[in-house]
Scaffold this motif. Structure first.
Motif, PDB file in Angstrom:
ATOM      1  N   THR A   1      44.384  31.638  39.274  1.00  0.00           N
ATOM      2  CA  THR A   1      44.072  32.530  40.392  1.00  0.00           C
ATOM      3  C   THR A   1      43.673  31.740  41.628  1.00  0.00           C
ATOM      4  OG1 THR A   1      43.361  34.239  38.837  1.00  0.00           O
ATOM      5  CG2 THR A   1      42.664  34.489  41.119  1.00  0.00           C
ATOM      6  N   ILE A   2      42.875  30.695  41.447  1.00  0.00           N
ATOM      7  CA  ILE A   2      42.466  29.845  42.570  1.00  0.00           C
ATOM      8  C   ILE A   2      43.685  29.178  43.198  1.00  0.00           C
ATOM      9  CG2 ILE A   2      41.210  27.746  43.193  1.00  0.00           C
ATOM     10  CD1 ILE A   2      39.155  28.604  40.983  1.00  0.00           C
ATOM     11  N   ALA A   3      44.582  28.652  42.372  1.00  0.00           N
ATOM     12  CA  ALA A   3      45.780  27.979  42.885  1.00  0.00           C
ATOM     13  C   ALA A   3      46.636  28.929  43.716  1.00  0.00           C
ATOM     14  CB  ALA A   3      46.588  27.397  41.725  1.00  0.00           C
ATOM     15  N   VAL A   4      46.862  30.123  43.214  1.00  0.00           N
ATOM     16  CA  VAL A   4      47.661  31.111  43.952  1.00  0.00           C
ATOM     17  C   VAL A   4      46.963  31.491  45.244  1.00  0.00           C
ATOM     18  CG1 VAL A   4      48.497  33.504  43.904  1.00  0.00           C
ATOM     19  CG2 VAL A   4      48.833  32.022  41.916  1.00  0.00           C
ATOM     20  N   ALA A   5      45.662  31.715  45.184  1.00  0.00           N
ATOM     21  CA  ALA A   5      44.897  32.118  46.374  1.00  0.00           C
ATOM     22  C   ALA A   5      44.897  31.014  47.427  1.00  0.00           C
ATOM     23  CB  ALA A   5      43.475  32.484  45.983  1.00  0.00           C
ATOM     24  N   MET A   6      44.743  29.750  47.000  1.00  0.00           N
ATOM     25  CA  MET A   6      44.748  28.637  47.959  1.00  0.00           C
ATOM     26  C   MET A   6      46.121  28.468  48.587  1.00  0.00           C
ATOM     27  SD  MET A   6      42.371  25.566  46.476  1.00  0.00           S
ATOM     28  CE  MET A   6      42.471  24.610  47.976  1.00  0.00           C
TER      29      MET A   6
ATOM     30  N   TYR B   1      20.759  33.483  31.878  1.00  0.00           N
ATOM     31  CA  TYR B   1      21.535  32.416  31.261  1.00  0.00           C
ATOM     32  C   TYR B   1      22.988  32.476  31.712  1.00  0.00           C
ATOM     33  CZ  TYR B   1      17.550  31.735  28.232  1.00  0.00           C
ATOM     34  OH  TYR B   1      16.290  31.477  27.757  1.00  0.00           O
ATOM     35  N   LYS B   2      23.586  31.308  31.848  1.00  0.00           N
ATOM     36  CA  LYS B   2      24.985  31.224  32.240  1.00  0.00           C
ATOM     37  C   LYS B   2      25.861  31.536  31.034  1.00  0.00           C
ATOM     38  CE  LYS B   2      28.379  28.147  34.242  1.00  0.00           C
ATOM     39  NZ  LYS B   2      28.641  26.820  34.753  1.00  0.00           N
ATOM     40  N   PRO B   3      26.783  32.494  31.197  1.00  0.00           N
ATOM     41  CA  PRO B   3      27.677  32.786  30.079  1.00  0.00           C
ATOM     42  C   PRO B   3      28.684  31.656  29.888  1.00  0.00           C
ATOM     43  CG  PRO B   3      28.312  34.073  31.991  1.00  0.00           C
ATOM     44  CD  PRO B   3      27.051  33.341  32.350  1.00  0.00           C
ATOM     45  N   SER B   4      29.094  31.435  28.656  1.00  0.00           N
ATOM     46  CA  SER B   4      30.123  30.420  28.421  1.00  0.00           C
ATOM     47  C   SER B   4      31.487  31.099  28.565  1.00  0.00           C
ATOM     48  CB  SER B   4      29.971  29.789  27.042  1.00  0.00           C
ATOM     49  OG  SER B   4      30.110  30.768  26.038  1.00  0.00           O
ATOM     50  N   LEU B   5      32.384  30.428  29.265  1.00  0.00           N
ATOM     51  CA  LEU B   5      33.711  30.975  29.512  1.00  0.00           C
ATOM     52  C   LEU B   5      34.682  30.464  28.453  1.00  0.00           C
ATOM     53  CD1 LEU B   5      33.930  30.446  33.385  1.00  0.00           C
ATOM     54  CD2 LEU B   5      33.055  32.427  32.139  1.00  0.00           C
ATOM     55  N   THR B   6      35.559  31.319  28.028  1.00  0.00           N
ATOM     56  CA  THR B   6      36.577  30.914  27.056  1.00  0.00           C
ATOM     57  C   THR B   6      37.595  30.019  27.747  1.00  0.00           C
ATOM     58  OG1 THR B   6      38.040  32.781  27.515  1.00  0.00           O
ATOM     59  CG2 THR B   6      36.332  33.108  25.822  1.00  0.00           C
TER      60      THR B   6
ATOM     61  N   LYS C   1      38.978  30.250  31.709  1.00  0.00           N
ATOM     62  CA  LYS C   1      39.001  29.109  32.615  1.00  0.00           C
ATOM     63  C   LYS C   1      40.410  28.877  33.157  1.00  0.00           C
ATOM     64  CE  LYS C   1      35.108  26.603  30.637  1.00  0.00           C
ATOM     65  NZ  LYS C   1      34.680  25.373  29.947  1.00  0.00           N
ATOM     66  N   HIS C   2      41.403  28.998  32.275  1.00  0.00           N
ATOM     67  CA  HIS C   2      42.795  28.835  32.687  1.00  0.00           C
ATOM     68  C   HIS C   2      43.178  29.904  33.725  1.00  0.00           C
ATOM     69  CE1 HIS C   2      47.030  27.805  32.411  1.00  0.00           C
ATOM     70  NE2 HIS C   2      47.293  29.081  32.239  1.00  0.00           N
ATOM     71  N   GLU C   3      42.754  31.134  33.497  1.00  0.00           N
ATOM     72  CA  GLU C   3      43.041  32.219  34.444  1.00  0.00           C
ATOM     73  C   GLU C   3      42.356  31.980  35.785  1.00  0.00           C
ATOM     74  OE1 GLU C   3      41.997  35.881  32.499  1.00  0.00           O
ATOM     75  OE2 GLU C   3      43.478  35.577  30.929  1.00  0.00           O
ATOM     76  N   LEU C   4      41.123  31.454  35.752  1.00  0.00           N
ATOM     77  CA  LEU C   4      40.426  31.122  36.998  1.00  0.00           C
ATOM     78  C   LEU C   4      41.205  30.082  37.796  1.00  0.00           C
ATOM     79  CD1 LEU C   4      36.635  30.762  36.076  1.00  0.00           C
ATOM     80  CD2 LEU C   4      37.654  32.458  37.577  1.00  0.00           C
ATOM     81  N   ILE C   5      41.642  29.029  37.122  1.00  0.00           N
ATOM     82  CA  ILE C   5      42.389  27.962  37.788  1.00  0.00           C
ATOM     83  C   ILE C   5      43.682  28.503  38.385  1.00  0.00           C
ATOM     84  CG2 ILE C   5      43.657  25.805  37.382  1.00  0.00           C
ATOM     85  CD1 ILE C   5      41.446  25.168  35.262  1.00  0.00           C
TER      86      ILE C   5
END
Length: 87
Positions: free
Chosen positions: A24-29, A9-14, A18-22
């Protein structure tokens, strides 16, 4: 005897995760930094290393270049993104 099917099952993200993912992605890109990426899959999570190269807002997906080539991943399948620090 009927074999049991194991469902992953896919875990639900808080919202905070989700904010931390966004972020991190922005900095990495922006910095073209290599990252470890973990994606949800029904057969088990998939982890690999790559660099984010494109963002497709319309389809909520990201293009990632890996040593095996480029691939598109759905944002909703991202479980974790970790920057690889090189010193």
């Amino acid at each position: 005897m009927i074999p049991q099917q194991i469902t992953h099952y896919k875990p639900s993200l808080t919202p905070q995760h989700k904010h931390e993912l966004i972020r991190t992605i922005a900095v990495a890109m922006f910095s073209s930094i290599e990252v470890h990426i973990t994606l949800y899959s029904t057969d088990g999570d998939i982890t690999f290393t790559g660099t984010f190269t494109q963002l497709d807002k319309a389809f909520r997906r990201l293009k990632i270049d890996t040593i095996d080539g480029g691939l598109w991943v759905n944002f909703d399948d991202l479980l974790n993104v970790q920057v690889i620090y090189c010193y």
